[in-house]
Design a protein around this motif. Sequence first.
Motif, PDB file in Angstrom:
ATOM      1  N   GLY A  30      -6.547  12.932  41.389  1.00 45.31           N
ATOM      2  CA  GLY A  30      -6.016  13.714  40.275  1.00 45.31           C
ATOM      3  C   GLY A  30      -4.505  13.664  40.177  1.00 45.31           C
ATOM      4  O   GLY A  30      -3.897  14.359  39.351  1.00 45.31           O
ATOM      5  N   SER A  31      -3.873  12.839  41.006  1.00 45.78           N
ATOM      6  CA  SER A  31      -2.414  12.764  41.032  1.00 45.78           C
ATOM      7  C   SER A  31      -1.867  12.217  39.713  1.00 45.78           C
ATOM      8  O   SER A  31      -2.420  11.284  39.129  1.00 45.78           O
ATOM      9  N   LEU A  32      -0.755  12.805  39.274  1.00 41.56           N
ATOM     10  CA  LEU A  32      -0.074  12.329  38.075  1.00 41.56           C
ATOM     11  C   LEU A  32       1.218  11.592  38.424  1.00 41.56           C
ATOM     12  O   LEU A  32       2.057  11.357  37.555  1.00 41.56           O
ATOM     13  N   VAL A  33       1.368  11.212  39.691  1.00 40.55           N
ATOM     14  CA  VAL A  33       2.550  10.456  40.112  1.00 40.55           C
ATOM     15  C   VAL A  33       2.588   9.127  39.358  1.00 40.55           C
ATOM     16  O   VAL A  33       1.613   8.384  39.322  1.00 40.55           O
ATOM     17  N   GLY A  34       3.731   8.826  38.748  1.00 46.53           N
ATOM     18  CA  GLY A  34       3.897   7.558  38.046  1.00 46.53           C
ATOM     19  C   GLY A  34       3.207   7.494  36.699  1.00 46.53           C
ATOM     20  O   GLY A  34       3.130   6.422  36.095  1.00 46.53           O
ATOM     21  N   ILE A  35       2.713   8.626  36.200  1.00 47.63           N
ATOM     22  CA  ILE A  35       2.018   8.653  34.912  1.00 47.63           C
ATOM     23  C   ILE A  35       2.905   9.361  33.901  1.00 47.63           C
ATOM     24  O   ILE A  35       3.272  10.533  34.077  1.00 47.63           O
ATOM     25  N   ARG A  37       2.268   9.785  30.449  1.00 47.79           N
ATOM     26  CA  ARG A  37       1.548  10.588  29.453  1.00 47.79           C
ATOM     27  C   ARG A  37       0.126  10.851  29.956  1.00 47.79           C
ATOM     28  O   ARG A  37      -0.742   9.986  29.858  1.00 47.79           O
ATOM     29  N   PRO A  38      -0.117  12.022  30.522  1.00 45.69           N
ATOM     30  CA  PRO A  38      -1.457  12.332  31.037  1.00 45.69           C
ATOM     31  C   PRO A  38      -2.544  12.225  29.973  1.00 45.69           C
ATOM     32  O   PRO A  38      -3.687  11.881  30.283  1.00 45.69           O
ATOM     33  N   ALA A  39      -2.205  12.514  28.715  1.00 44.76           N
ATOM     34  CA  ALA A  39      -3.194  12.415  27.642  1.00 44.76           C
ATOM     35  C   ALA A  39      -2.550  11.815  26.405  1.00 44.76           C
ATOM     36  O   ALA A  39      -1.387  12.108  26.091  1.00 44.76           O
ATOM     37  N   ILE A  40      -3.288  10.941  25.725  1.00 48.99           N
ATOM     38  CA  ILE A  40      -2.868  10.353  24.455  1.00 48.99           C
ATOM     39  C   ILE A  40      -4.014  10.530  23.468  1.00 48.99           C
ATOM     40  O   ILE A  40      -5.098   9.966  23.663  1.00 48.99           O
ATOM     41  N   ASP A  41      -3.775  11.333  22.453  1.00 56.98           N
ATOM     42  CA  ASP A  41      -4.814  11.625  21.452  1.00 56.98           C
ATOM     43  C   ASP A  41      -6.120  12.066  22.113  1.00 56.98           C
ATOM     44  O   ASP A  41      -7.213  11.652  21.711  1.00 56.98           O
ATOM     45  N   GLY A  42      -5.973  12.890  23.142  1.00 55.77           N
ATOM     46  CA  GLY A  42      -7.136  13.437  23.831  1.00 55.77           C
ATOM     47  C   GLY A  42      -7.706  12.549  24.909  1.00 55.77           C
ATOM     48  O   GLY A  42      -8.624  12.967  25.632  1.00 55.77           O
ATOM     49  N   LEU A  43      -7.201  11.337  25.052  1.00 57.03           N
ATOM     50  CA  LEU A  43      -7.702  10.394  26.068  1.00 57.03           C
ATOM     51  C   LEU A  43      -6.877  10.532  27.342  1.00 57.03           C
ATOM     52  O   LEU A  43      -5.664  10.295  27.342  1.00 57.03           O
ATOM     53  N   GLY A  44      -7.544  10.913  28.438  1.00 54.36           N
ATOM     54  CA  GLY A  44      -6.874  11.030  29.724  1.00 54.36           C
ATOM     55  C   GLY A  44      -6.805   9.698  30.445  1.00 54.36           C
ATOM     56  O   GLY A  44      -7.443   8.711  30.049  1.00 54.36           O
ATOM     57  N   VAL A  45      -6.030   9.662  31.501  1.00 50.93           N
ATOM     58  CA  VAL A  45      -5.891   8.441  32.302  1.00 50.93           C
ATOM     59  C   VAL A  45      -7.242   7.987  32.847  1.00 50.93           C
ATOM     60  O   VAL A  45      -7.540   6.787  32.888  1.00 50.93           O
ATOM     61  N   ASN A 283       0.374  -0.415  30.767  1.00 51.31           N
ATOM     62  CA  ASN A 283      -0.943  -0.762  30.214  1.00 51.31           C
ATOM     63  C   ASN A 283      -1.846   0.454  30.042  1.00 51.31           C
ATOM     64  O   ASN A 283      -2.640   0.525  29.106  1.00 51.31           O
ATOM     65  N   ILE A 284      -1.705   1.430  30.928  1.00 52.35           N
ATOM     66  CA  ILE A 284      -2.546   2.618  30.844  1.00 52.35           C
ATOM     67  C   ILE A 284      -2.273   3.386  29.553  1.00 52.35           C
ATOM     68  O   ILE A 284      -3.177   4.022  28.984  1.00 52.35           O
ATOM     69  N   ASP A 285      -1.046   3.302  29.048  1.00 54.77           N
ATOM     70  CA  ASP A 285      -0.718   3.916  27.755  1.00 54.77           C
ATOM     71  C   ASP A 285      -1.155   3.035  26.599  1.00 54.77           C
ATOM     72  O   ASP A 285      -1.711   3.518  25.607  1.00 54.77           O
ATOM     73  N   LEU A 286      -0.905   1.730  26.705  1.00 57.55           N
ATOM     74  CA  LEU A 286      -1.246   0.818  25.610  1.00 57.55           C
ATOM     75  C   LEU A 286      -2.747   0.809  25.325  1.00 57.55           C
ATOM     76  O   LEU A 286      -3.164   0.755  24.161  1.00 57.55           O
ATOM     77  N   ILE A 287      -3.545   0.874  26.372  1.00 60.02           N
ATOM     78  CA  ILE A 287      -4.998   0.875  26.183  1.00 60.02           C
ATOM     79  C   ILE A 287      -5.422   2.089  25.363  1.00 60.02           C
ATOM     80  O   ILE A 287      -6.227   1.986  24.428  1.00 60.02           O
ATOM     81  N   ARG A 288      -4.853   3.246  25.697  1.00 63.21           N
ATOM     82  CA  ARG A 288      -5.242   4.471  24.979  1.00 63.21           C
ATOM     83  C   ARG A 288      -4.684   4.492  23.554  1.00 63.21           C
ATOM     84  O   ARG A 288      -5.352   4.962  22.625  1.00 63.21           O
TER      85      ARG A 288
END
Length: 317
Positions: A30-35, A37-45, A283-288
């Motif tokens: 559940g770590s948010l280290v290095g993240i 935007r935890p959520a983009i348009d409701g989509l979490g990591v 990439n984790i942001d671009l995918i969402r």
Amino acid sequence: MIERVRVAVVGVGNNTSALVQGLALHRQSGSLVGIRRPAIDGLGVGDIDIVAAFATSEEKVGRDLTEAIFLAPNNFPRLDCDLPTAGVPVTKGLVDATEVPRVAAALAGAEVLLYSAPSGRPETAQAYAEAAHTAGLAFINTTADPVARDPRRMERFEAAGLPLLGDDLASQFGTSVLHKALLRLLEERGLTLVSSYQVNLGGTEDFRNLVENPDTKMRSKLNALPKGRAADSVEVAPLGYLPHLRSQKVAHLNLEAQGWGATAVSLDVKLKVHDPSGAAGVNIDLIRIAASALRDGRGGHCDEATSLFKSPPGTSI
């Protein structure tokens, strides 16, 4: 409950290893280290599932994705997490454009195609974009090869309601991002730039490939830096491949400037990062972003993705 994003990846190298392992680490800790935007348009990591993977390496084809990401020449380190079998066998990647229909058929069930193969193979990148278009997927081009900068292709994706994001990933905290910020800081503070350079050294296969095929990458790196008079004073040295660096990149930046009274100001910076982590963190942001746009029927380029690329649509090829 929001529907999870189904992603297909092209290239089972270090960047994919960092993404796959990072997703597992996030789900378990559940770590948010290095993240960012935890959520983009409701989509979490954690709302991302990799459902297909393509590679050309005979050693990786047929292996489960979670096994293939650790095969040589990959050298991104193992993260401190359990990595359950993905149940996603690596599929043979396309060799030329005649295989677009086969790849398009293999993309059934995916929403986003993340192209993360080595740069320097523009025909391959463009063929995968065609496969994504045929299959009705959003396409993300993380390489320096021109895909999203092609106006005709962009028009076709727009008309089909399919997002097309690219080109050339701007790493989460890489040389181009840092160099650009420092050059802008000089300008904002009223200093006059005399000269500046950047040198990049790395030990991944992507670095080796870019040393052998440098043209599109060098152009893209220059695209990422400020334009105008300052551009004439900035040099980007050819990339250097040093295998012992493994997945780490070492960059050296120098800025020479003049302040009030033409007095000298000199700055030298050394940056050391794991290059694949920098890619996965973006990439984790671009995918969402791509998945959200696809679900909303927004085709073509997404403005919110512009800053995440060195050479977005409208920049030089």
